[in-house]
Structures are given as structure tokens and as C-alpha cells.
Scaffold this motif. Structure first.
Motif, PDB file in Angstrom:
ATOM      1  N   ASP B 115       0.808  -1.218   0.000  1.00 58.65           N
ATOM      2  CA  ASP B 115       0.000   0.000   0.000  1.00 58.65           C
ATOM      3  C   ASP B 115       0.844   1.272   0.000  1.00 58.65           C
ATOM      4  OD1 ASP B 115       0.706   0.718   2.614  1.00 58.65           O
ATOM      5  OD2 ASP B 115      -1.113  -0.115   3.507  1.00 58.65           O
ATOM      6  N   LYS B 116       0.156   2.407   0.001  1.00 57.13           N
ATOM      7  CA  LYS B 116       0.836   3.701  -0.193  1.00 57.13           C
ATOM      8  C   LYS B 116       1.803   4.037   0.935  1.00 57.13           C
ATOM      9  CE  LYS B 116      -3.049   6.411   1.679  1.00 57.13           C
ATOM     10  NZ  LYS B 116      -4.294   5.629   1.613  1.00 57.13           N
ATOM     11  N   PHE B 117       1.634   3.408   2.097  1.00 47.62           N
ATOM     12  CA  PHE B 117       2.579   3.631   3.197  1.00 47.62           C
ATOM     13  C   PHE B 117       3.609   2.488   3.309  1.00 47.62           C
ATOM     14  CE2 PHE B 117      -1.185   6.099   4.908  1.00 47.62           C
ATOM     15  CZ  PHE B 117      -0.632   7.345   4.620  1.00 47.62           C
ATOM     16  N   GLY B 118       3.677   1.636   2.283  1.00 48.06           N
ATOM     17  CA  GLY B 118       4.692   0.584   2.271  1.00 48.06           C
ATOM     18  C   GLY B 118       4.373  -0.612   3.155  1.00 48.06           C
ATOM     19  N   GLY B 179       1.174   5.923   8.255  1.00 46.77           N
ATOM     20  CA  GLY B 179       1.883   7.050   7.665  1.00 46.77           C
ATOM     21  C   GLY B 179       2.495   7.970   8.705  1.00 46.77           C
ATOM     22  N   GLY B 180       3.220   8.981   8.204  1.00 48.56           N
ATOM     23  CA  GLY B 180       3.915   9.912   9.092  1.00 48.56           C
ATOM     24  C   GLY B 180       5.296   9.396   9.449  1.00 48.56           C
ATOM     25  N   ASP B 205      10.200   6.051  -3.577  1.00 53.16           N
ATOM     26  CA  ASP B 205      10.661   6.201  -2.202  1.00 53.16           C
ATOM     27  C   ASP B 205       9.491   6.742  -1.372  1.00 53.16           C
ATOM     28  OD1 ASP B 205      10.551   8.857  -2.958  1.00 53.16           O
ATOM     29  OD2 ASP B 205      12.670   9.281  -2.610  1.00 53.16           O
ATOM     30  N   PHE B 206       9.753   7.262  -0.188  1.00 49.60           N
ATOM     31  CA  PHE B 206       8.678   7.724   0.683  1.00 49.60           C
ATOM     32  C   PHE B 206       8.918   9.178   1.075  1.00 49.60           C
ATOM     33  CE2 PHE B 206       8.871   3.171   0.995  1.00 49.60           C
ATOM     34  CZ  PHE B 206       7.536   2.785   1.004  1.00 49.60           C
ATOM     35  N   ASP B 207       7.872   9.985   0.982  1.00 45.43           N
ATOM     36  CA  ASP B 207       7.957  11.387   1.385  1.00 45.43           C
ATOM     37  C   ASP B 207       8.427  11.461   2.844  1.00 45.43           C
ATOM     38  OD1 ASP B 207       7.027  14.329   0.959  1.00 45.43           O
ATOM     39  OD2 ASP B 207       6.145  13.706   2.879  1.00 45.43           O
ATOM     40  N   GLU B 208       9.385  12.359   3.116  1.00 46.73           N
ATOM     41  CA  GLU B 208      10.021  12.402   4.434  1.00 46.73           C
ATOM     42  C   GLU B 208       9.016  12.678   5.556  1.00 46.73           C
ATOM     43  OE1 GLU B 208      11.164  13.817   1.717  1.00 46.73           O
ATOM     44  OE2 GLU B 208      13.039  12.726   1.401  1.00 46.73           O
ATOM     45  N   LYS B 211       5.461   9.994   4.724  1.00 43.19           N
ATOM     46  CA  LYS B 211       5.816   8.600   4.422  1.00 43.19           C
ATOM     47  C   LYS B 211       4.853   7.980   3.413  1.00 43.19           C
ATOM     48  CE  LYS B 211       9.623   8.400   6.670  1.00 43.19           C
ATOM     49  NZ  LYS B 211      10.881   8.320   5.880  1.00 43.19           N
ATOM     50  N   HIS B 212       4.288   8.835   2.601  1.00 46.35           N
ATOM     51  CA  HIS B 212       3.464   8.410   1.469  1.00 46.35           C
ATOM     52  C   HIS B 212       4.413   8.081   0.316  1.00 46.35           C
ATOM     53  CE1 HIS B 212       0.558   8.616  -1.791  1.00 46.35           C
ATOM     54  NE2 HIS B 212      -0.434   8.738  -0.920  1.00 46.35           N
ATOM     55  N   MET B 213       4.089   7.051  -0.464  1.00 44.22           N
ATOM     56  CA  MET B 213       4.995   6.632  -1.537  1.00 44.22           C
ATOM     57  C   MET B 213       5.085   7.693  -2.632  1.00 44.22           C
ATOM     58  SD  MET B 213       5.223   2.853  -3.237  1.00 44.22           S
ATOM     59  CE  MET B 213       4.881   1.837  -1.811  1.00 44.22           C
TER      60      MET B 213
END
Lengths: 299, 267
Positions: B115-118, B179-180, B205-208, B211-213
Motif C-alpha cells: 500500500d501507499k505507506f509501504g 503514515g507519518g 521512495d517515501f515522502d520524508e 511517508k506516502h509513496m
């Protein structure tokens, strides 16, 4: 006069007498390696039912075969497949999708926690990995609690105590000093947890051979020893033979006929040819044939 | 990188991904080499042979070092005993529970769904656990490994909307949870979680902060739109999306002549 030290060697029939309907049986090995298949085939021949089957940590088509033959009620394992031969074990997949199989859903860390709790005569052992996953929901026997020391959330993994472990190893002497070739995977954990253990071995070796290298003794004292050369076939046996890919594919094809088309014909034919018709391990090996067996060398 | 750093011109997407994997390995680490996935396996061995001679490789239940091995005989399974000829020591499988960090500092996790949060799912697809639409193989050791390693990588063999989903039906391995950047800390989970998700189309990768992909790079010949169209959630798309860097000539030669001698990455 002091009697002679007692030999623990049994034939496959006498060993199979230890296995009864409804028992919890741990089965050693790992995916396509080191399963005590001579004993597994005896379970199927005898029509033993309602077993709780434990493992291996990563199980495989040995367990799928028991499901195909209708022996399994409850399953404790972390993985059911055959790596590149088969991504998901076919009879397991269908039985699980239909809700016909009671599954203790866990991963390898949790699996060993359950055996360790049994070995230590504890109701459960703590594990941290799994917080935030679906495991506590889909496996209600795993309970989340707060650690009384730190307050942090933890999982209690309940003890799973096998009545009997059946494991495969290269060697044992007649007194149950087992020496694996290779690592022995998780067989020690099963042996520690189970009430009794039967080791099915490639060779029974003299006690003097064991004493040459006691560091190699991986299980110090099992309860019975069964000699069955090529006894892990169609799976691999470290130091002796690789898995029989052709035979595994024949099984997977039979499984797929059922999983994809609902046709039980091929698996019934498989069970008849390889398990029900041969009454002994020797007759099974005759069915497989000497050419196939000797072609499975490692080097 | 040793020798030439000239980038190779002709390579497959699998060779590109193996190169990307190899650049994630740090010298001196313990690294588990899975057997079933050819790409990560080749990538780790490539790092070892070109840049990381002090990596402690975990191969088929043994620890080893293969820098002096002229070419890798193929092994495709985690139980294949033949590579044990290289062993410096054994791993007893249940010792993992005594000290998970002895096995590896890093890991590769696949999934039926990611999923979008890995977060990832190897359990099954469907709403009702007792009546799944598709029952998966199970978590194997991924949940505990991903919990204890320093960091891990997500890897899928096809990039499509059924795999890359907004929300997994079941979570077998926690990535960034809900997330987060404190998504793992809130759950009390150690480690730095999933770093990248690698697919045949791109690297994510994941937004810092969330933590969304997020899309990091697309492979040669792939468009951003192609990635968007085949992803089942709204991927973060940065202004500039570079092309994933391929292997150097030296890396490609090492891959082909010493590691992938059967050409699995060229098929």
C-alpha cells in the motif's frame, strides 16, 4: 546382570503406530528439503484424520499432501508453497479459501515462540514483531498486552505443544543420537517442544561413529529411530540427494487440476500410485525407480 | 565501483534493478541473500563482488564470503544444500529468535499487495479472512525480519493496480503503518522501515514527512504517465523525475560473467 542398552530402532509400521487421530504432530524440514516422507506416507496410508500439523517453520508440499489426503484439521505454519515449483500450495489454497482449514496464522518468529513456550512449559512467550499487523485480528489466539515493566504493547504467542515430532536427519545411532548433515533447520525447536520425537534417518550409524564427533550430534536423544534410505524423496536430503523436481512438478500439476478446474482425478491417481498401492517405503522406492533416484545426486 | 565507470548501453530492466539493489548494500553489513527472487539475489552478490568485500552473506542457512569465487553456481532455493560448500558457519533457523540481528541488517520483502505507506500483504486478498478470494503463501519470516533489520526494500515483479493498492486487505509486514515519519515509532517498531519500492517500471521512495509513496525515478523507456496509470493509489510525483541509472560496463560484465551465468536476468 545389567541388560544391554536398548536399541530405539523401529520399522516404519511400528513407528506409525505412535500416530493417532486427533494428535498434534510436528513435521521437520524446510520447504522442499528434509521431510520424514516415509512416515508422512504411512500417515496417509493409514487414513489418520483430524491432525493438528505443526510446521515446518516454512512448510511446504509435504503438508499440502497431507491436506490433499484429508488428514489435517488444523495447520500451524508460516508459509505454504514450493518456491519456484509452486508459489502457493494448491490444496492448502483451496481449503483455506473455503474456510475448511483451521489455520494458526503466524510468521517464523511467532512460530518459534510457540514452540519455545511449549519447551519451557510456559503458557506463552512474548514477541514484539507483529504489532500493527493483521496477525492479532486474524489469529485470535495471539493476544496483545502491555508489558508490565515498560508498558509497551507486546504480543503473547501461545504455546503449541506437539504430542509427537517426526523429523528427518541424515544419521542416528541406534540409541537416538541424531546427527544432521547441514543445519537441521528448525528441527531442534520441534524436538525441544514435543513430548516425543521420532527421527527418520538415511543411515543408522554405529555409536562409535557418533563418538568420533559428538559436536555434530544435533538432537541428543530422540525416542525412536526409523531407517529409510531416500526417505525424504521427493524432497532434498542434505549430503545425499537434491529434490526430485520432475516428481514435484507431477504433484503440483495434480494440485493445479484440482485448484483450477476442481478435478480431483489426478490427485487420486497420484495418491493411489505413490502412496496407497505401495505398502512399504521399499515398494514406494520401486515405484519411483532406481534410475530416477540415483540421478538426484548433489554434485 | 572498481575499474571503469563508463555506463553500459545495452542491459535489461532486470539487470538495471539488480544494479539498483547492489547500490543499497553497505560494506561490512550482514546481508541475507534470498534465493527465489533472482534480481535482489544478483544485486547483493554484485555489491559484494564490486564494492563490499566485507559483507557477511547469509546464503541458504550459512554465512559466507564469496569474493574469491570466480563464478556463482546457480542456486534457486533457500534449502539448496549445494552452496553450503562455501559456508564459514551455519545458521540454525530457530536461532533467529534468539537474536534476529545475527541474520541480516537489511532485507527484501515482496507482497500480494503493497500500500501507499509501504505496508505489505502475503496473507491473502479478500475482505473475509475465512473466505479469501485468493489465499497467499503466508508471511514466512518477513514480518519479524522487517521488524528487526536496519532497513528494508520492497520488490514486486509486476507493476499493476492489483498489487500497488491504496490499502492492503491484510497487513503481514508493517512499513510506515498509518503514515507519518513517526508511523513506526508510534507502534514501537524499531528500524528505519522500507526505503524504496522497486518495480519493473520505476523506483519509488517515501515522502520524508507523510511517508506516502513517491516516484523517485523511471526506468529507461518508461513514462511517468505509465507509472501513474498502473498504480492503485495517488502517487506523489515530484517536478523532476530522473531516469533510473543503469549499470556500468564493469558492473554488467560482473553480473553476466560471474553471477548470472545462466542468464536469468536476460530472459
Amino acid at each position: 546382570m545389567l541388560p544391554e542398552r536398548k536399541s530405539l530402532v523401529l520399522d516404519e509400521h511400528a513407528a506409525a503406530d505412535w500416530i493417532r487421530d486427533g494428535m498434534t504432530i510436528a513435521i521437520g524440514g524446510f520447504i522442499n528439503s528434509s521431510h520424514p516422507m516415509a512416515l508422512v506416507r504411512q500417515i496417509i496410508r493409514r487414513g489418520i484424520k483430524n491432525l493438528t500439523v505443526v510446521g515446518a517453520a516454512s512448510g511446504g508440499l509435504d503438508l499440502d499432501l497431507l491436506i490433499a489426503a484429508g488428514c489435517v484439521k488444523r495447520l500451524v505454519t508460516t508459509y505454504m508453497g514450493g518456491e519456484h515449483y509452486c508459489p502457493v500450495a494448491p490444496f492448502f489454497r483451496i481449503a483455506a479459501q473455503r474456510g475448511e482449514l483451521d489455520i494458526f496464522e503466524c510468521d517464523e518468529g511467532m512460530f518459534y515462540c510457540a514452540l519455545r513456550a511449549a519447551a519451557q512449559r510456559l503458557p506463552s512467550t512474548p514477541w514484539k514483531a507483529g504489532i500493527g499487523t493483521s496477525f492479532p485480528e486474524i489469529n485470535p489466539e495471539i493476544k496483545q498486552y502491555n508489558d508490565p515493566v515498560s508498558g509497551e504493547p507486546m504480543l503473547a504467542i501461545p504455546a503449541i505443544k506437539p504430542d509427537l515430532a517426526i523429523i528427518y536427519a541424515a544419521h542416528s545411532d541406534a540409541f537416538g543420537n541424531v546427527q544432521h548433515v547441514g543445519t537441521g533447520f528448525g528441527d531442534r525447536a520441534m524436538w525441544r517442544a514435543a513430548d516425543k520425537t521420532i527421527a527418520q534417518v538415511e543411515r543408522v550409524i554405529p555409536n562409535e561413529e557418533v563418538r568420533k564427533n559428538p559436536l555434530a550430534t544435533s538432537l541428543v536423544g530422540v525416542d525412536a529411530v526409523v531407517r529409510a534410505p531416500y526417505g525424504s524423496h521427493p524432497f532434498a536430503a542434505p549430503g545425499y540427494y537434491i529434490e526430485d523436481g520432475e516428481h514435484i512438478r507431477e504433484y503440483v500439476d495434480a494440485g493445479n487440476a484440482y485448484a483450477k478446474k476442481g478435478d480431483r482425478g489426478p490427485i487420486e491417481a497420484y495418491l493411489e500410485k505413490y502412496i496407497l498401492k505401495p505398502k512399504t517405503h521399499e515398494e514406494y522406492l520401486e515405484t519411483i525407480g532406481i534410475r530416477r533416484l540415483v540421478a538426484l545426486h548433489e554434485y | 565501483m572498481t575499474g571503469t565507470t563508463t555506463l553500459a548501453k545495452d542491459f535489461t530492466i532486470k539487470e538495471l534493478l539488480a544494479t539498483f539493489v547492489s547500490r543499497q548494500v553497505r560494506d561490512g553489513e550482514r546481508v541475507a541473500v534470498g534465493a527465489g527472487l533472482h534480481v535482489p539475489r544478483a544485486g547483493i552478490l554484485l555489491a559484494h563482488l564490486t564494492r563490499c568485500p566485507n559483507v557477511r552473506l547469509y546464503v541458504v542457512m550459512t554465512f559466507t564470503n564469496l569474493t574469491k569465487e570466480p563464478r556463482m553456481e546457480p542456486f534457486y532455493t533457500v534449502y539448496d544444500y549445494r552452496p553450503a560448500k562455501w559456508a564459514e558457519g551455519y545458521i540454525i533457523h530457530d536461532d533467529f529468535q534468539e537474536d534476529p540481528r545475527i541474520v541480516s541488517d537489511t532485507f527484501v520483502v515482496g507482497g500480494l499487495q503493497i500500500d501507499k505507506f509501504g505496508n505489505s500483504n502475503l496473507i491473502g486478498v479478500g475482505k473475509d479472512y475465512k473466505h479469501l478470494d485468493f489465499r497467499g503463501p503466508g508471511a514466512v519470516g518477513t514480518l519479524s525480519m522487517a521488524h528487526y533489520v536496519d532497513r528494508y526494500y520492497l520488490f514486486v515483479q509486476s507493476h499493476d493496480k492489483r498489487i500497488l493498492v491504496d490499502k492492503c486487505d491484510f497487513i503481514s509486514t508493517v512499513g510506515w503503518g498509518q503514515g507519518g515519519s513517526d508511523g513506526r515509532k508510534k507502534l514501537g517498531i524499531p528500524g528505519n522501515g522500507p526505503v524504496y519500492c522497486m518495480t519493473p517500471l520505476c523506483i519509488m521512495d517515501f515522502d520524508e514527512t507523510t511517508k506516502h509513496m513517491r516516484l523517485k525515478s523511471v526506468h529507461p523507456g518508461v513514462t511517468v504517465q505509465q507509472v501513474v496509470d498502473n498504480t492503485g493509489f495517488a502517487l506523489i510525483i515530484p517536478k523532476d523525475v530522473p531516469v533510473t541509472e543503469g549499470p556500468t560496463e564493469e558492473e554488467l560484465r560482473t553480473l553476466r560473467e560471474r553471477i548470472d551465468i545462466e542468464g536469468m536476468l536476460r530472459k
